[in-house]
Write an enzyme that holds these catalytic residues in place. Structure first.
Site, PDB file in Angstrom:
ATOM      1  N   GLU A  85       7.535  -0.147  12.493  1.00  0.00           N
ATOM      2  CA  GLU A  85       8.663   0.790  12.436  1.00  0.00           C
ATOM      3  C   GLU A  85       8.067   2.186  12.536  1.00  0.00           C
ATOM      4  O   GLU A  85       7.545   2.715  11.555  1.00  0.00           O
ATOM      5  CB  GLU A  85       9.425   0.638  11.108  1.00  0.00           C
ATOM      6  CG  GLU A  85      10.085  -0.710  10.910  1.00  0.00           C
ATOM      7  CD  GLU A  85      11.399  -0.858  11.672  1.00  0.00           C
ATOM      8  OE1 GLU A  85      11.749   0.037  12.472  1.00  0.00           O
ATOM      9  OE2 GLU A  85      12.054  -1.895  11.464  1.00  0.00           O
TER      10      GLU A  85
ATOM     11  N   GLU B 184       8.072  14.317  17.929  1.00  0.00           N
ATOM     12  CA  GLU B 184       8.753  14.291  16.641  1.00  0.00           C
ATOM     13  C   GLU B 184       8.302  15.497  15.795  1.00  0.00           C
ATOM     14  O   GLU B 184       7.109  15.715  15.613  1.00  0.00           O
ATOM     15  CB  GLU B 184       8.364  12.986  15.938  1.00  0.00           C
ATOM     16  CG  GLU B 184       9.168  12.667  14.722  1.00  0.00           C
ATOM     17  CD  GLU B 184       8.775  11.313  14.133  1.00  0.00           C
ATOM     18  OE1 GLU B 184       7.568  11.006  14.086  1.00  0.00           O
ATOM     19  OE2 GLU B 184       9.678  10.584  13.707  1.00  0.00           O
TER      20      GLU B 184
ATOM     21  N   LYS C 184       0.885  -1.171   0.000  1.00  0.00           N
ATOM     22  CA  LYS C 184       0.000   0.000   0.000  1.00  0.00           C
ATOM     23  C   LYS C 184       0.916   1.213   0.000  1.00  0.00           C
ATOM     24  O   LYS C 184       1.529   1.567   1.009  1.00  0.00           O
ATOM     25  CB  LYS C 184      -0.903  -0.026   1.240  1.00  0.00           C
ATOM     26  CG  LYS C 184      -2.269   0.626   1.045  1.00  0.00           C
ATOM     27  CD  LYS C 184      -2.190   2.101   0.757  1.00  0.00           C
ATOM     28  CE  LYS C 184      -2.041   2.902   2.032  1.00  0.00           C
ATOM     29  NZ  LYS C 184      -1.769   4.345   1.757  1.00  0.00           N
TER      30      LYS C 184
ATOM     31  N   CYS D   5      12.912   9.033  10.101  1.00  0.00           N
ATOM     32  CA  CYS D   5      12.458   8.528  11.405  1.00  0.00           C
ATOM     33  C   CYS D   5      13.606   8.503  12.403  1.00  0.00           C
ATOM     34  O   CYS D   5      13.405   8.738  13.586  1.00  0.00           O
ATOM     35  CB  CYS D   5      11.838   7.155  11.251  1.00  0.00           C
ATOM     36  SG  CYS D   5      12.880   6.040  10.331  1.00  0.00           S
TER      37      CYS D   5
HETATM   38  P1  NAD Z   1       1.232   7.634   8.598  1.00  0.00           P
HETATM   39  O1  NAD Z   1       1.102   6.734   9.768  1.00  0.00           O
HETATM   40  O2  NAD Z   1       0.297   8.767   8.506  1.00  0.00           O
HETATM   41  O3  NAD Z   1       1.064   6.821   7.245  1.00  0.00           O
HETATM   42  C1  NAD Z   1       1.878   5.728   6.912  1.00  0.00           C
HETATM   43  C2  NAD Z   1       1.098   4.809   6.007  1.00  0.00           C
HETATM   44  O4  NAD Z   1      -0.005   4.262   6.731  1.00  0.00           O
HETATM   45  C3  NAD Z   1       0.510   5.485   4.769  1.00  0.00           C
HETATM   46  O5  NAD Z   1       0.625   4.609   3.673  1.00  0.00           O
HETATM   47  C4  NAD Z   1      -0.944   5.655   5.165  1.00  0.00           C
HETATM   48  O6  NAD Z   1      -1.824   5.673   4.062  1.00  0.00           O
HETATM   49  C5  NAD Z   1      -1.197   4.424   5.995  1.00  0.00           C
HETATM   50  N1  NAD Z   1      -2.325   4.523   6.927  1.00  0.00           N
HETATM   51  C6  NAD Z   1      -2.823   5.634   7.517  1.00  0.00           C
HETATM   52  N2  NAD Z   1      -3.870   5.308   8.323  1.00  0.00           N
HETATM   53  C7  NAD Z   1      -4.028   3.959   8.239  1.00  0.00           C
HETATM   54  C8  NAD Z   1      -4.909   3.021   8.846  1.00  0.00           C
HETATM   55  N3  NAD Z   1      -5.860   3.407   9.707  1.00  0.00           N
HETATM   56  N4  NAD Z   1      -4.758   1.730   8.550  1.00  0.00           N
HETATM   57  C9  NAD Z   1      -3.798   1.317   7.704  1.00  0.00           C
HETATM   58  N5  NAD Z   1      -2.936   2.145   7.089  1.00  0.00           N
HETATM   59  C10 NAD Z   1      -3.042   3.464   7.354  1.00  0.00           C
HETATM   60  O7  NAD Z   1       2.750   8.096   8.601  1.00  0.00           O
HETATM   61  P2  NAD Z   1       3.447   9.099   7.558  1.00  0.00           P
HETATM   62  O8  NAD Z   1       3.016  10.464   7.933  1.00  0.00           O
HETATM   63  O9  NAD Z   1       3.262   8.644   6.168  1.00  0.00           O
HETATM   64  O10 NAD Z   1       4.979   8.864   7.906  1.00  0.00           O
HETATM   65  C11 NAD Z   1       5.644   9.602   8.856  1.00  0.00           C
HETATM   66  C12 NAD Z   1       5.888   8.764  10.089  1.00  0.00           C
HETATM   67  O11 NAD Z   1       6.563   7.559   9.742  1.00  0.00           O
HETATM   68  C13 NAD Z   1       6.816   9.442  11.062  1.00  0.00           C
HETATM   69  O12 NAD Z   1       6.327   9.293  12.371  1.00  0.00           O
HETATM   70  C14 NAD Z   1       8.132   8.685  10.912  1.00  0.00           C
HETATM   71  O13 NAD Z   1       8.957   8.734  12.018  1.00  0.00           O
HETATM   72  C15 NAD Z   1       7.675   7.316  10.589  1.00  0.00           C
HETATM   73  N6  NAD Z   1       8.708   6.558   9.861  1.00  0.00           N
HETATM   74  C16 NAD Z   1       9.337   5.524  10.504  1.00  0.00           C
HETATM   75  C17 NAD Z   1      10.345   4.798   9.867  1.00  0.00           C
HETATM   76  C18 NAD Z   1      11.018   3.657  10.564  1.00  0.00           C
HETATM   77  O14 NAD Z   1      11.661   2.856   9.902  1.00  0.00           O
HETATM   78  N7  NAD Z   1      10.942   3.547  11.873  1.00  0.00           N
HETATM   79  C19 NAD Z   1      10.692   5.126   8.560  1.00  0.00           C
HETATM   80  C20 NAD Z   1      10.037   6.168   7.924  1.00  0.00           C
HETATM   81  C21 NAD Z   1       9.040   6.871   8.597  1.00  0.00           C
END
Ligand code: NAD
Length: 483
Positions: A252, A386, A177, A286
């Site tokens: 993650e 963050e 996704k 992240c």
């Molecule tokens: P997000 O949680 O808003 O979205 C991530 C993904 O989840 C997107 O594809 C989104 O469409 C999907 N999503 C959203 N709601 C959902 C639900 N209810 N059910 C299933 N899927 C859903 O995060 P973001 O804003 O895209 O990314 C930023 C965050 O990601 C930051 O907090 C960052 O630290 C973290 N991040 C972590 C790592 C790691 O490896 N630890 C790497 C990159 C980013």
């Protein structure tokens, strides 16, 4: 402006298809202008993608193959990405905002995952367990089946590569996704899988809203394993969905990672850690070095050096920043930028000192000047939450115990760092910092070979390294009674 195809489709069961939920506009964060439309999946599309992956899994096409052959195909996907590096990187710049050279670094990093896990495919071996003369007992590793992978917008190419390469190497079929803000580059994974000879339905790539397609995927009863990279609230929702279906998930999540800088640290060398640690990808990392906890005797020197680095970066459209150097692109969206600006303003209200940056420029595009905030104390919002932007918070400490206590004072625990010439001090800190990975004297030391993941609210499970392979397999024990 560079022309991209106007409309990009989802990839399900080997076909490029429209989305049941219509289309979404993809914007260039450097200008705010629309660059393309992408198909939006609904729950019915998700179901078709999961059934396509399940059919491949049940056919045995992946799991019956000799692993070394599967590994070769995984490696071929990495080569495919490199052969299309220029077009992928340019598309990534246009959808995500990073400088072109950083986009090239990301595509090369993605290819490395396929090289590494392709190599590992034939190394997943069971063991035999002695039970006496009457038995022959051994373990086997089987793929989980359908791996669902939910991807964030900050590194759409590298994050997908990270989970997809390991899942394929271990014989799983996948449904990806892709993120709503940056869905375009994920198309190349479908092309790469086809070019490498994987059966249609092995790699399905769909974009959709998180609450719609993402939730439908996480809660689908035929998904056998979930990898999620993203924010904490979404991670909690995914974990609940996984628990409902009794399937494992890897989370993650975010971080508020700290570098402890001791009084004997090489601050000139540390400038490079500031450059990469908080301004790479405009801080939307992240594991960004979003906090520096410096010994009070070196604080003003460090702040002055950080200011020099920050003000020396040329900020502007990623397409114009082709070469490695002191530059930074846009953040992913104006909403993310405005959130970062508001967090800096709140820090000032709470008594922090804005050294440089922190304001939105008076022109279009999701830009934010590289920012340094000093006099931050551990109780301030900016020290706990963050920002996910190019904002460095500087805190001070008097003694080692205080430094560790501050480093460990957030709910997160993704990575941490310690900068000192004293090996004993570094080792003590490495053991005491509550995080999944600790860097000594170089932020981001490590690579695809080293396990990565968090403790606390940064999530659980490990990606990267050999550890990640165990996310995608389950152990079977086979006990044979000999007569
Ligand atoms: P997000 O949680 O808003 O979205 C991530 C993904 O989840 C997107 O594809 C989104 O469409 C999907 N999503 C959203 N709601 C959902 C639900 N209810 N059910 C299933 N899927 C859903 O995060 P973001 O804003 O895209 O990314 C930023 C965050 O990601 C930051 O907090 C960052 O630290 C973290 N991040 C972590 C790592 C790691 O490896 N630890 C790497 C990159 C980013």
């Amino acid at each position: 402006m560079t022309e991209l195809p106007a409309y990009w489709k989802n990839h399900i069961a080997g076909d490029w298809v429209d989305g049941g939920a219509g289309r979404i506009d993809v914007l260039d964060p450097a200008s705010g202008e629309k660059i393309a439309e992408h198909a939006l999946a609904d729950a019915a599309d998700v179901d078709r993608a999961v059934q396509a992956a399940r059919a491949v899994h049940l056919s045995g096409a992946l799991s019956h193959m000799r692993p070394i052959e599967r590994g070769r195909m995984v490696q071929a996907m990495g080569r495919y990405l490199l052969e299309h590096k220029d077009e992928i990187a340019l598309t990534l710049v246009l959808e995500q905002g990073k400088p072109l050279w950083e986009a090239v670094v990301e595509v090369e990093g993605a290819a490395l995952y396929f090289e590494y896990y392709g190599n590992q495919a034939s190394t997943i071996e069971g063991r035999s367990i002695p039970l006496g003369a009457g038995y022959y007992d051994f373990t086997d590793y089987e793929p989980m089946g359908v791996s669902a992978q939910i991807i964030p917008w900050n590194y759409p190419v590298e994050m997908t590569a990270r989970s997809l390469s390991a899942a394929l190497a271990t014989g799983n079929a996948c449904v990806i996704k892709s993120p709503e803000l940056t869905p375009l580059t994920n198309a190349w994974f479908a092309h790469a899988a086809t070019a490498a000879g994987f059966p249609a339905g092995t790699v399905n790539v769909i974009c959709g809203y998180g609450h719609e397609a993402g939730a439908a995927l996480a809660g689908h009863p035929d998904v056998n394993q979930i990898v999620f990279t993203g924010s904490v609230p979404t991670g909690v929702a995914i974990a609940k969905a996984a628990a409902q279906n009794v399937v494992p998930c890897v989370l993650e999540l975010g971080g508020k990672s700290a570098a402890i800088v001791h009084d004997d640290a090489d601050l000139e060398a540390f400038e490079n850690d500031i450059r990469w640690g908080i301004y790479f990808n405009a801080g939307q990392v992240c594991s960004a070095m979003s906090r520096v906890i410096v010994h009070e005797s070196r604080a003003e020197e460090l702040i002055a050096r950080a200011e020099t680095i920050a003000t020396g970066l040329s900020v502007g459209p990623g397409v114009e920043r082709t070469e490695f150097g002191p530059n930074m692109g846009a953040m992913v969206s104006e909403a993310q930028r405005n959130r970062a600006v508001a967090m800096v303003a709140r820090a000032e209200e709470q008594g922090a000192r804005l050294v440089t940056g922190g304001r939105a420029p008076n022109h279009p595009g999701a830009f934010l000047q590289p920012t340094v905030v000093a006099d931050v104390t551990p109780d301030m919002d900016i020290a706990r939450n963050e920002v996910f932007g190019p904002v460095l918070s500087v805190l001070t400490f008097k003694d080692e115990a205080e430094a560790i206590a501050i480093a460990n004072s957030t709910d997160y625990g993704l990575v941490g760092g310690v900068f000192t010439r004293d090996l004993d001090r570094a080792t003590r800190a490495a053991r005491q910092i509550r995080a999944g990975q600790v860097f000594v004297n170089e932020w981001y030391a490590g690579g695809v070979e080293t396990p990565f993941g968090g403790v606390g609210k940064s999530g659980y499970g490990r990606e990267k390294g050999r550890e990640a392979l165990w996310n995608y397999v389950q152990t079977k024990n086979i006990a044979i009674r000999l007569r």
